[in-house]
Enzyme design. Sequence first.
Site, PDB file in Angstrom:
ATOM      1  N   ARG A  33     -23.641 -25.018  25.558  1.00 41.04           N
ATOM      2  CA  ARG A  33     -22.199 -25.258  25.493  1.00 41.04           C
ATOM      3  C   ARG A  33     -21.574 -25.109  26.882  1.00 41.04           C
ATOM      4  O   ARG A  33     -22.024 -24.269  27.695  1.00 41.04           O
ATOM      5  CB  ARG A  33     -21.602 -24.212  24.557  1.00 41.04           C
ATOM      6  CG  ARG A  33     -20.107 -24.296  24.313  1.00 41.04           C
ATOM      7  CD  ARG A  33     -19.751 -25.481  23.496  1.00 41.04           C
ATOM      8  NE  ARG A  33     -18.491 -25.307  22.788  1.00 41.04           N
ATOM      9  CZ  ARG A  33     -17.924 -26.308  22.118  1.00 41.04           C
ATOM     10  NH1 ARG A  33     -18.475 -27.508  22.053  1.00 41.04           N
ATOM     11  NH2 ARG A  33     -16.786 -26.103  21.477  1.00 41.04           N
ATOM     12  N   THR A  46     -18.862 -36.908  19.865  1.00 47.24           N
ATOM     13  CA  THR A  46     -20.143 -36.193  19.704  1.00 47.24           C
ATOM     14  C   THR A  46     -21.225 -37.089  19.109  1.00 47.24           C
ATOM     15  O   THR A  46     -20.929 -38.115  18.510  1.00 47.24           O
ATOM     16  CB  THR A  46     -19.959 -34.932  18.815  1.00 47.24           C
ATOM     17  OG1 THR A  46     -18.877 -34.190  19.295  1.00 47.24           O
ATOM     18  CG2 THR A  46     -21.176 -34.063  18.756  1.00 47.24           C
ATOM     19  N   GLU A  96     -16.742 -33.675  23.615  1.00 50.26           N
ATOM     20  CA  GLU A  96     -15.550 -33.385  22.806  1.00 50.26           C
ATOM     21  C   GLU A  96     -14.884 -34.683  22.344  1.00 50.26           C
ATOM     22  O   GLU A  96     -15.452 -35.388  21.562  1.00 50.26           O
ATOM     23  CB  GLU A  96     -14.555 -32.482  23.556  1.00 50.26           C
ATOM     24  CG  GLU A  96     -13.844 -31.461  22.679  1.00 50.26           C
ATOM     25  CD  GLU A  96     -13.141 -31.951  21.425  1.00 50.26           C
ATOM     26  OE1 GLU A  96     -13.704 -31.743  20.334  1.00 50.26           O
ATOM     27  OE2 GLU A  96     -12.039 -32.489  21.503  1.00 50.26           O
ATOM     28  N   GLU A 147     -14.070 -30.204  26.689  1.00 50.75           N
ATOM     29  CA  GLU A 147     -14.482 -29.253  25.650  1.00 50.75           C
ATOM     30  C   GLU A 147     -13.615 -28.003  25.585  1.00 50.75           C
ATOM     31  O   GLU A 147     -13.535 -27.352  24.546  1.00 50.75           O
ATOM     32  CB  GLU A 147     -15.944 -28.851  25.905  1.00 50.75           C
ATOM     33  CG  GLU A 147     -16.741 -28.604  24.654  1.00 50.75           C
ATOM     34  CD  GLU A 147     -17.142 -29.877  23.914  1.00 50.75           C
ATOM     35  OE1 GLU A 147     -16.796 -30.003  22.744  1.00 50.75           O
ATOM     36  OE2 GLU A 147     -17.803 -30.732  24.534  1.00 50.75           O
ATOM     37  N   ASP A 162     -11.340 -26.922  22.790  1.00 48.90           N
ATOM     38  CA  ASP A 162     -11.820 -26.255  21.574  1.00 48.90           C
ATOM     39  C   ASP A 162     -11.446 -24.771  21.546  1.00 48.90           C
ATOM     40  O   ASP A 162     -11.606 -24.104  20.524  1.00 48.90           O
ATOM     41  CB  ASP A 162     -13.343 -26.387  21.434  1.00 48.90           C
ATOM     42  CG  ASP A 162     -13.743 -27.713  20.798  1.00 48.90           C
ATOM     43  OD1 ASP A 162     -12.849 -28.488  20.414  1.00 48.90           O
ATOM     44  OD2 ASP A 162     -14.953 -27.973  20.678  1.00 48.90           O
ATOM     45  N   SER A 165     -17.438 -23.749  18.772  1.00 47.37           N
ATOM     46  CA  SER A 165     -17.834 -25.097  18.371  1.00 47.37           C
ATOM     47  C   SER A 165     -18.070 -25.148  16.871  1.00 47.37           C
ATOM     48  O   SER A 165     -18.242 -24.126  16.210  1.00 47.37           O
ATOM     49  CB  SER A 165     -19.128 -25.467  19.091  1.00 47.37           C
ATOM     50  OG  SER A 165     -19.638 -26.679  18.579  1.00 47.37           O
ATOM     51  N   SER A 166     -18.089 -26.370  16.366  1.00 46.81           N
ATOM     52  CA  SER A 166     -18.468 -26.594  14.965  1.00 46.81           C
ATOM     53  C   SER A 166     -19.842 -27.239  14.859  1.00 46.81           C
ATOM     54  O   SER A 166     -20.290 -27.562  13.753  1.00 46.81           O
ATOM     55  CB  SER A 166     -17.451 -27.521  14.298  1.00 46.81           C
ATOM     56  OG  SER A 166     -16.192 -26.942  14.313  1.00 46.81           O
ATOM     57  N   GLY A 173     -18.456 -35.050  14.587  1.00 50.25           N
ATOM     58  CA  GLY A 173     -17.247 -35.100  13.756  1.00 50.25           C
ATOM     59  C   GLY A 173     -16.310 -33.922  13.903  1.00 50.25           C
ATOM     60  O   GLY A 173     -15.577 -33.600  12.971  1.00 50.25           O
ATOM     61  N   GLY A 174     -16.299 -33.245  15.078  1.00 47.58           N
ATOM     62  CA  GLY A 174     -15.381 -32.120  15.251  1.00 47.58           C
ATOM     63  C   GLY A 174     -15.637 -31.095  14.161  1.00 47.58           C
ATOM     64  O   GLY A 174     -16.780 -30.844  13.782  1.00 47.58           O
TER      65      GLY A 174
END
Length: 608
Positions: free
Chosen positions: A114, A416, A436, A455, A458, A479-480, A500-501
């Site tokens: 990340r 993503t 992102e 990013e 986020d 993050s997801s 997909g966030g």
Amino acid sequence: MSVRRRAMTWSGLCLATTLVMSSTPLVYAAEANRPQPPKVPTAVGTGGAVTTVDNYATEVGLSVLRDGGNAVDAAVATAAALGVTEPYSAGIGGGGYFMYYEAKTKTVHTLDGRETAPRAIRPDAFIDPKTGKPYQFTPHLVTSGVSVGVPGTPATWEDAVRRWGTKKLGQVLEPAAKLAHDGFVVDETFRSQTLDNKDRFAAFPDTAALFLPKGDAPAVGTVFTNPDLAATYRLMGAKGVAEGFYAGPVADGIVKTVNAPKKTPGTTLPVPPGSMTAQDLKGYRTVAGRALQSGYRGYTVHGMNGSSAGGTTVGEALRILEKVDLTSLPADKAQHQYLAASALAFADRAKYTGDPAFVKVPTDRLLSTDFATQRACLIAADKALVTPVKPGDVTATKDCHTTAPAEKPDTENISTTNLTVADKWGNIVEYTLSIEQTGGSGMVVPGRGFLLNNELTDFTTVYDAKDPNRIEPGKRPRSSMSPTIITRDGTPFLALGSPGGSTIITTVLQTIVNRLDLGMTTPQALAAPRASLRNTAEVTAEPEYITSKGPGITAMGYKVKKAGDAFTSASQIGAATAIEFDQAGGMTAAAEPVRRGGGSAGVLTPRS
Ligand code: GLU
């Protein structure tokens, strides 16, 4: 960069099929009249498999496997190819999470790649000093130096190959370098994503020169080349990323772009500068670890740890769902359980998760069956969960909250990309990577052929000292991303992930439920219409879901709205990939049949 007209013929396509079916790696000719790799959403067979959202990338991964590379070599090669053909979703200007199942030791390793916040970032970084108010989120904050995190993807690739690969970084980057140099045929998705970003891209001369040749998005059917990116990949391969990316001319270009963005004269975008230093880049490190483990109906679910909330949120929701037998429920009630479990897990995600290097995340408690019992008691059998719902109390033993907290805006976007790779030795890689938002910050590093991420958006955008996801120097934003590997009795059963966030979490969860509880095959589970409840007041859903399940869940009290956002006209959720493994070494590789223009799955030895 240049765009050439394609003279693609049907015989060219047939040739492509022939080449792919043979064991000879596909060669990308520089001329316009050349084959494109095939695009099939499901492939069944043995010997290794690759699935992505893009046919060129899948073909690159398969070629590395054919060439004797293992899943890690192929995954890095595939990711690098996605950096060429999906440059608005992922690339060396961003970050991601790499999950590796090592067959020899039956261990699931992780690399947290990340992006990190620069050391000089301040808590008020998202406040416009001119007005004292937060920057408008989009396009202003997104399209800025402030939102750019220190990229983690180059280090992830190098570390993965060094730890677990069989080839050198330069070798695995070469097919993608060649693809960038020779080009790929522009499809509808690439063109429409470029058009969605046209105003932002036009604000930067270097971005416009690369992605808006002659002032427009490349036409469908033309060949798009990116020789600058080819050169950057080759530099990284030759020098290693410490010298070829995190120091030297590429690093200099990143720092300049972030701190003094070069704008097109006359642009009205403010583009606030960031505060990244050469030291920030030099100091970037991935975090290696082991996947989180939780259980679901006798399976072991290996989820992403660290700065991703993917592992805890998917795992907690599954633990909650385990309390009911979904197979015995009517379809609408099963959907209700899925939606409610995910809303509860999202409430806890907001309260408890953040970069564990900075905040204490009660991971074990979130994944425990006890806590799931406390949370599941809020779900009535046939009545909607009223959302937003309060987070649970991880210190309590009994806890059935019913009052609603204020709803926080969900600012994550739908960019993503995700890939799944398996090799003939039984190793598996599940890898999600991102810049992102689609198009990231919109800023291309001059002469290097890649976009920088946004990013850092986020992080929670309004600073709150108690928020585990508040801005802090050196920290990774929450993050997801949810690369997930499921094993049964120690043997791999399913590997999957999605972009997909924040809907990544619900897409992974829904696909697992579809496969394990609702009687679907993996390709069906992936293709099925999606819905997502992330503890907001309304369920967002794809149109097909609204048609088929809308009336049933609305009758229970859910409010449903069509998925989609301000940036794209598509009302799709996610773009997943998965591989299912059978006991006899067979693999079913699944990609999206329709979403994002359809993905591409391939196996080394197709089963006839
Ligand atoms: N930045 C998001 C995350 O880390 C992913 C973005 C996306 O999938 O669109 O969760």
